[in-house]
Motif scaffolding. Sequence first.
Motif, PDB file in Angstrom:
ATOM      1  N   ALA A  89       0.845  -1.205   0.000  1.00 31.02           N
ATOM      2  CA  ALA A  89       0.000   0.000   0.000  1.00 31.02           C
ATOM      3  C   ALA A  89       0.877   1.251   0.000  1.00 31.02           C
ATOM      4  CB  ALA A  89      -0.924  -0.017   1.207  1.00 31.02           C
ATOM      5  N   ASN A  90       1.954   1.208   0.759  1.00 34.61           N
ATOM      6  CA  ASN A  90       2.864   2.354   0.858  1.00 34.61           C
ATOM      7  C   ASN A  90       3.608   2.595  -0.459  1.00 34.61           C
ATOM      8  OD1 ASN A  90       5.951   3.216   1.914  1.00 34.61           O
ATOM      9  ND2 ASN A  90       4.239   4.345   2.800  1.00 34.61           N
ATOM     10  N   LYS A  91       3.998   1.506  -1.096  1.00 30.13           N
ATOM     11  CA  LYS A  91       4.690   1.595  -2.380  1.00 30.13           C
ATOM     12  C   LYS A  91       3.771   2.281  -3.402  1.00 30.13           C
ATOM     13  CE  LYS A  91       6.722  -1.866  -5.537  1.00 30.13           C
ATOM     14  NZ  LYS A  91       6.805  -1.449  -6.763  1.00 30.13           N
ATOM     15  N   ALA A  92       2.507   1.859  -3.406  1.00 30.42           N
ATOM     16  CA  ALA A  92       1.549   2.452  -4.347  1.00 30.42           C
ATOM     17  C   ALA A  92       1.389   3.947  -4.065  1.00 30.42           C
ATOM     18  CB  ALA A  92       0.208   1.742  -4.235  1.00 30.42           C
ATOM     19  N   GLN A  93       1.295   4.263  -2.778  1.00 28.79           N
ATOM     20  CA  GLN A  93       1.112   5.676  -2.408  1.00 28.79           C
ATOM     21  C   GLN A  93       2.310   6.514  -2.862  1.00 28.79           C
ATOM     22  OE1 GLN A  93       1.214   6.721   1.706  1.00 28.79           O
ATOM     23  NE2 GLN A  93      -0.479   8.174   1.506  1.00 28.79           N
ATOM     24  N   LYS A  94       3.523   5.975  -2.619  1.00 24.58           N
ATOM     25  CA  LYS A  94       4.739   6.716  -2.997  1.00 24.58           C
ATOM     26  C   LYS A  94       4.821   6.916  -4.507  1.00 24.58           C
ATOM     27  CE  LYS A  94       7.959   4.333  -0.848  1.00 24.58           C
ATOM     28  NZ  LYS A  94       9.075   3.802  -0.122  1.00 24.58           N
ATOM     29  N   GLU A  95       4.337   5.916  -5.237  1.00 20.85           N
ATOM     30  CA  GLU A  95       4.404   5.987  -6.709  1.00 20.85           C
ATOM     31  C   GLU A  95       3.175   6.652  -7.315  1.00 20.85           C
ATOM     32  OE1 GLU A  95       5.245   2.027  -8.158  1.00 20.85           O
ATOM     33  OE2 GLU A  95       7.071   1.871  -6.940  1.00 20.85           O
ATOM     34  N   GLY A  96       2.241   7.104  -6.439  1.00 20.00           N
ATOM     35  CA  GLY A  96       1.029   7.786  -6.916  1.00 20.00           C
ATOM     36  C   GLY A  96       0.116   6.872  -7.710  1.00 20.00           C
ATOM     37  N   LYS A  97       0.111   5.592  -7.326  1.00 23.48           N
ATOM     38  CA  LYS A  97      -0.721   4.627  -8.053  1.00 23.48           C
ATOM     39  C   LYS A  97      -1.878   4.133  -7.181  1.00 23.48           C
ATOM     40  CE  LYS A  97       2.932   2.931 -11.033  1.00 23.48           C
ATOM     41  NZ  LYS A  97       4.067   2.030 -11.070  1.00 23.48           N
ATOM     42  N   ALA A  98      -2.926   3.694  -7.870  1.00 19.56           N
ATOM     43  CA  ALA A  98      -4.039   3.074  -7.151  1.00 19.56           C
ATOM     44  C   ALA A  98      -3.584   1.688  -6.672  1.00 19.56           C
ATOM     45  CB  ALA A  98      -5.234   2.937  -8.081  1.00 19.56           C
ATOM     46  N   VAL A  99      -4.279   1.163  -5.651  1.00 18.87           N
ATOM     47  CA  VAL A  99      -3.881  -0.153  -5.128  1.00 18.87           C
ATOM     48  C   VAL A  99      -5.114  -0.983  -4.787  1.00 18.87           C
ATOM     49  CG1 VAL A  99      -3.529   0.821  -2.799  1.00 18.87           C
ATOM     50  CG2 VAL A  99      -2.446  -1.352  -3.406  1.00 18.87           C
ATOM     51  N   GLN A 100      -5.053  -2.254  -5.119  1.00 15.89           N
ATOM     52  CA  GLN A 100      -6.167  -3.152  -4.786  1.00 15.89           C
ATOM     53  C   GLN A 100      -5.624  -4.458  -4.202  1.00 15.89           C
ATOM     54  OE1 GLN A 100      -8.386  -4.135  -8.355  1.00 15.89           O
ATOM     55  NE2 GLN A 100      -6.788  -5.497  -9.152  1.00 15.89           N
ATOM     56  N   PRO A 117      -8.431  -0.427   6.169  1.00 16.71           N
ATOM     57  CA  PRO A 117      -8.209   0.900   6.777  1.00 16.71           C
ATOM     58  C   PRO A 117      -7.189   1.749   6.015  1.00 16.71           C
ATOM     59  CG  PRO A 117      -7.737  -0.862   8.354  1.00 16.71           C
ATOM     60  CD  PRO A 117      -8.058  -1.523   7.069  1.00 16.71           C
ATOM     61  N   LEU A 118      -6.385   1.120   5.163  1.00 17.38           N
ATOM     62  CA  LEU A 118      -5.391   1.875   4.386  1.00 17.38           C
ATOM     63  C   LEU A 118      -5.992   2.396   3.076  1.00 17.38           C
ATOM     64  CD1 LEU A 118      -2.369  -0.579   4.846  1.00 17.38           C
ATOM     65  CD2 LEU A 118      -2.817   1.527   6.125  1.00 17.38           C
ATOM     66  N   GLY A 119      -7.285   2.176   2.900  1.00 18.86           N
ATOM     67  CA  GLY A 119      -7.948   2.672   1.691  1.00 18.86           C
ATOM     68  C   GLY A 119      -7.715   1.788   0.475  1.00 18.86           C
ATOM     69  N   VAL A 120      -7.247   0.569   0.708  1.00 16.69           N
ATOM     70  CA  VAL A 120      -7.011  -0.351  -0.412  1.00 16.69           C
ATOM     71  C   VAL A 120      -8.364  -0.912  -0.868  1.00 16.69           C
ATOM     72  CG1 VAL A 120      -5.910  -2.544  -1.083  1.00 16.69           C
ATOM     73  CG2 VAL A 120      -4.755  -1.000   0.530  1.00 16.69           C
ATOM     74  N   LYS A 121      -8.564  -0.919  -2.178  1.00 19.31           N
ATOM     75  CA  LYS A 121      -9.804  -1.482  -2.721  1.00 19.31           C
ATOM     76  C   LYS A 121      -9.750  -3.010  -2.588  1.00 19.31           C
ATOM     77  CE  LYS A 121     -11.806  -1.972  -7.251  1.00 19.31           C
ATOM     78  NZ  LYS A 121     -11.395  -1.911  -8.643  1.00 19.31           N
ATOM     79  N   ILE A 122     -10.827  -3.587  -2.073  1.00 22.51           N
ATOM     80  CA  ILE A 122     -10.843  -5.049  -1.887  1.00 22.51           C
ATOM     81  C   ILE A 122     -11.660  -5.694  -3.015  1.00 22.51           C
ATOM     82  CG2 ILE A 122     -11.327  -6.960  -0.286  1.00 22.51           C
ATOM     83  CD1 ILE A 122      -9.537  -4.828   1.027  1.00 22.51           C
TER      84      ILE A 122
END
Length: 360
Positions: A89-100, A117-122
Amino acid sequence: AYANETLKNKLVFNAENPLLLNFNENSLGMSQKAKQAIIDALPNAFRYPDDARSALISELGKEFKLSDKHITLGNGSSETIQAAVQFVANKAQKEGKAVQLIVPDPTFNYAELYAEPLGVKIVKVPVDKTLAFDLATMQKKAQEFDGISMVYLCNPNNPTAMLTPTAALTNWVKSAKENVFFIIDEAYAEFASTPEFTSAIALVEAGYKNLIVARTFSKIYALAGLRVGYGVAVPEVIADVDVFVSIDNTNTAGAVAALASLKDKAYVEYSRKSIDVSRQMVVDVLKELDIEYAPSYANFIFHKVKGDVKTYQNRMKEANIMVGREFPPALGWSRLTLGTPEEMSYFVSTLKAFRTKGWI
Ligand code: PLP
């Protein structure tokens, strides 16, 4: 030699002391060598656990013919799963990418609980009619997504106890694009002593960087209350995941008990064989009563129940047996933990009595 003395005296079950077949614990109790290791370590437990942790990490590295740098310790494998989810999740955030997070359904839900809770789409992908993972659909969901996907695969799966064919899983990991990361949960792997099962640790050995394998001392080693688990991945991934792990996370008692357990191969063999006996007892009665069940490769078995699962669970509770709950969308199935053979004989006679009452 390993029989748990306290357990022998506890084979009379009542409301205060029910037979616990609901949380996939190992009723054999830990290896005597693990107990002794805790006792021996106690006088020095006022110190931080660095030495005990290092010794355990080294032994795990050796166990898999890898190195210390391929191992992360967790406060249970729950922490390994949590840290892996946070890393992606952190990697996605740093790279400005969506994460699921892509998960089969039903499965063990901790990855989901930590991701939400990290806002990751399930993204939940129901198992197929045979309760097997629908890998093709899961794969499609990853391919269609241009952000980062984490894929949680539990093998053998909880709650079904079923295996995912090694070739299918391996092919996906090997062919996945760079934006897919796999969390392979092998909490029950040690019970799956069959040529049909190959640990995904083989992929780590082969140098794949897109996965971490989570393992635990809570199941075959019976150390659930001491909270020791670990992750296996290439050193680069371990370093990234370790950023999210609590420092000094493994306590001294847990670390020394895990180390002693790992070396006590006779205990592991005994534990596995005991579960094999218990499983056969349950399979026999399910066959006799013509109750459908999923092929089990773990210390639990998933079986069909007549009528409402909650009613069955309550009736078992009245008979002083706690069984697992229903796991939607697998409606009409109950997850039964395999205890000791002695415990399972109590379950078997209770199940037979249920049949005479028309409850099962
Ligand atoms: N993974 C699976 C599939 C489980 O069933 C469990 C516990 O039941 C865990 C992980 C967590 O185990 P622990 O945190 O005790 O290692």
